[in-house]
Design a protein around this motif. Structure first.
Motif, PDB file in Angstrom:
ATOM      1  N   GLU A   1      10.113   7.255  -4.254  1.00  7.14           N
ATOM      2  CA  GLU A   1      10.428   8.285  -5.309  1.00  7.14           C
ATOM      3  C   GLU A   1      10.942   7.554  -6.426  1.00  7.14           C
ATOM      4  OE1 GLU A   1      12.902  12.730  -5.427  1.00  7.14           O
ATOM      5  OE2 GLU A   1      12.029  11.771  -3.640  1.00  7.14           O
TER       6      GLU A   1
ATOM      7  N   ARG B   1      13.523   2.618  -7.560  1.00  8.00           N
ATOM      8  CA  ARG B   1      12.860   3.688  -6.973  1.00  8.00           C
ATOM      9  C   ARG B   1      13.435   3.840  -5.452  1.00  8.00           C
ATOM     10  NH1 ARG B   1       6.494   1.986  -8.235  1.00  8.00           N
ATOM     11  NH2 ARG B   1       6.952   1.839 -10.394  1.00  8.00           N
TER      12      ARG B   1
ATOM     13  N   ARG C   1       0.934  -1.223  -0.047  1.00  7.51           N
ATOM     14  CA  ARG C   1      -0.183   0.109   0.037  1.00  7.51           C
ATOM     15  C   ARG C   1       1.006   1.127  -0.187  1.00  7.51           C
ATOM     16  NH1 ARG C   1      -3.129  -2.537   3.811  1.00  7.51           N
ATOM     17  NH2 ARG C   1      -2.150  -1.652   5.442  1.00  7.51           N
ATOM     18  N   GLY C   2       2.136   1.110   0.603  1.00  5.06           N
ATOM     19  CA  GLY C   2       2.751   2.122   0.642  1.00  5.06           C
ATOM     20  C   GLY C   2       3.639   2.634  -0.465  1.00  5.06           C
ATOM     21  N   GLN C   3       3.608   1.832  -1.478  1.00  5.22           N
ATOM     22  CA  GLN C   3       4.389   2.015  -2.688  1.00  5.22           C
ATOM     23  C   GLN C   3       4.226   3.173  -3.470  1.00  5.22           C
ATOM     24  OE1 GLN C   3       6.835  -0.087  -3.872  1.00  5.22           O
ATOM     25  NE2 GLN C   3       6.581  -1.149  -2.118  1.00  5.22           N
ATOM     26  N   ARG C   4       2.975   3.646  -3.563  1.00  7.09           N
ATOM     27  CA  ARG C   4       2.631   4.819  -4.460  1.00  7.09           C
ATOM     28  C   ARG C   4       3.272   6.047  -3.824  1.00  7.09           C
ATOM     29  NH1 ARG C   4      -1.467   5.475  -8.519  1.00  7.09           N
ATOM     30  NH2 ARG C   4      -2.240   3.280  -7.753  1.00  7.09           N
ATOM     31  N   GLU C   5       2.980   6.387  -2.598  1.00  3.62           N
ATOM     32  CA  GLU C   5       3.470   7.619  -2.017  1.00  3.62           C
ATOM     33  C   GLU C   5       4.740   7.517  -1.433  1.00  3.62           C
ATOM     34  OE1 GLU C   5       0.003   8.170   0.591  1.00  3.62           O
ATOM     35  OE2 GLU C   5      -1.249   9.033  -1.238  1.00  3.62           O
ATOM     36  N   GLY C   6       5.030   6.251  -0.989  1.00  7.35           N
ATOM     37  CA  GLY C   6       6.209   6.292  -0.211  1.00  7.35           C
ATOM     38  C   GLY C   6       7.492   5.999  -0.916  1.00  7.35           C
TER      39      GLY C   6
ATOM     40  N   ARG D   1      11.111   7.169   0.244  1.00  6.03           N
ATOM     41  CA  ARG D   1      11.207   8.590   0.735  1.00  6.03           C
ATOM     42  C   ARG D   1      11.505   8.712   2.374  1.00  6.03           C
ATOM     43  NH1 ARG D   1       8.718  11.761  -3.090  1.00  6.03           N
ATOM     44  NH2 ARG D   1       7.231  10.641  -4.638  1.00  6.03           N
TER      45      ARG D   1
END
Ligand SMILES: [Zn+2]
Length: 132
Positions: free
Chosen positions: A30, A46, A23-28, A49
Motif C-alpha cells: 500500500e 510503502r 512479483r508481489g510488489q504491485r498488489e502486496g 498489506r
C-alpha cells in the motif's frame, strides 16, 4: 560498533526469493508517502498489506553516457517506523538512505537499456544516485 541485523517483514515482503518478492510488489503493498516525486529520481514509502512492514522505494533513472539511453534502477528496503517518519517529515534525507543498507537486506532491480532486467538481494551500504 556493529549492531545486530534487524528483523523485518514477513515471507511475502521480505522472503529470500527475490522474484517472488518482486512479483508481489504491485498488489502486496500500500502506498503511503511520496518523499521525492520526480521523473528521474523518486522516493516513496510503502507498507506491506500482510504485516504492515514499511519499505522505502528508491527509483533512479540514469542516462547512459554512451548512447543517451536511460537505464532504471529500483531499490526496495525495509524501514523502521522511526525512519519512515523521519523520511516523511524531512529529518531523514533520501540521500542518507544508502547508509541504512549496512544492517539490512535490500532488493535491487536493475534494468539496463536494451538488456534484461536483473533482480537480486544485496546487503551493505549503497549509493543513492539522486545526488546527481
Ligand atoms: Zn510483509
Amino acid at each position: 560498533m556493529r549492531r545486530p541485523m534487524v528483523e523485518f517483514g514477513c515471507a511475502k515482503c521480505y522472503g529470500g526469493d527475490a522474484q517472488a518478492v518482486w512479483r508481489g510488489q504491485r498488489e502486496g503493498f500500500e502506498h503511503e508517502t511520496d518523499v521525492v516525486d520526480g521523473s528521474r529520481f523518486a522516493v516513496d514509502v510503502r507498507r506491506c498489506r500482510g504485516c504492515s512492514q514499511q519499505f522505502v522505494w528508491i527509483f533512479t533513472e540514469s542516462v547512459d553516457w554512451m548512447g543517451g539511453d536511460d537505464s532504471r534502477h529500483v531499490t526496495v528496503m525495509p524501514l523502521t517506523a522511526a525512519e519512515a517518519t523521519g523520511l516523511a517529515t524531512g529529518t531523514l534525507r533520501p540521500l542518507d538512505l544508502g547508509a541504512l543498507g549496512r544492517d539490512r537486506r535490500h532488493l535491487n532491480h536493475d534494468w539496463p537499456t536494451g538488456g534484461p532486467a536483473s533482480l537480486h538481494w544485496n546487503s551493505g551500504p549503497f549509493r543513492v544516485a539522486g545526488a546527481g
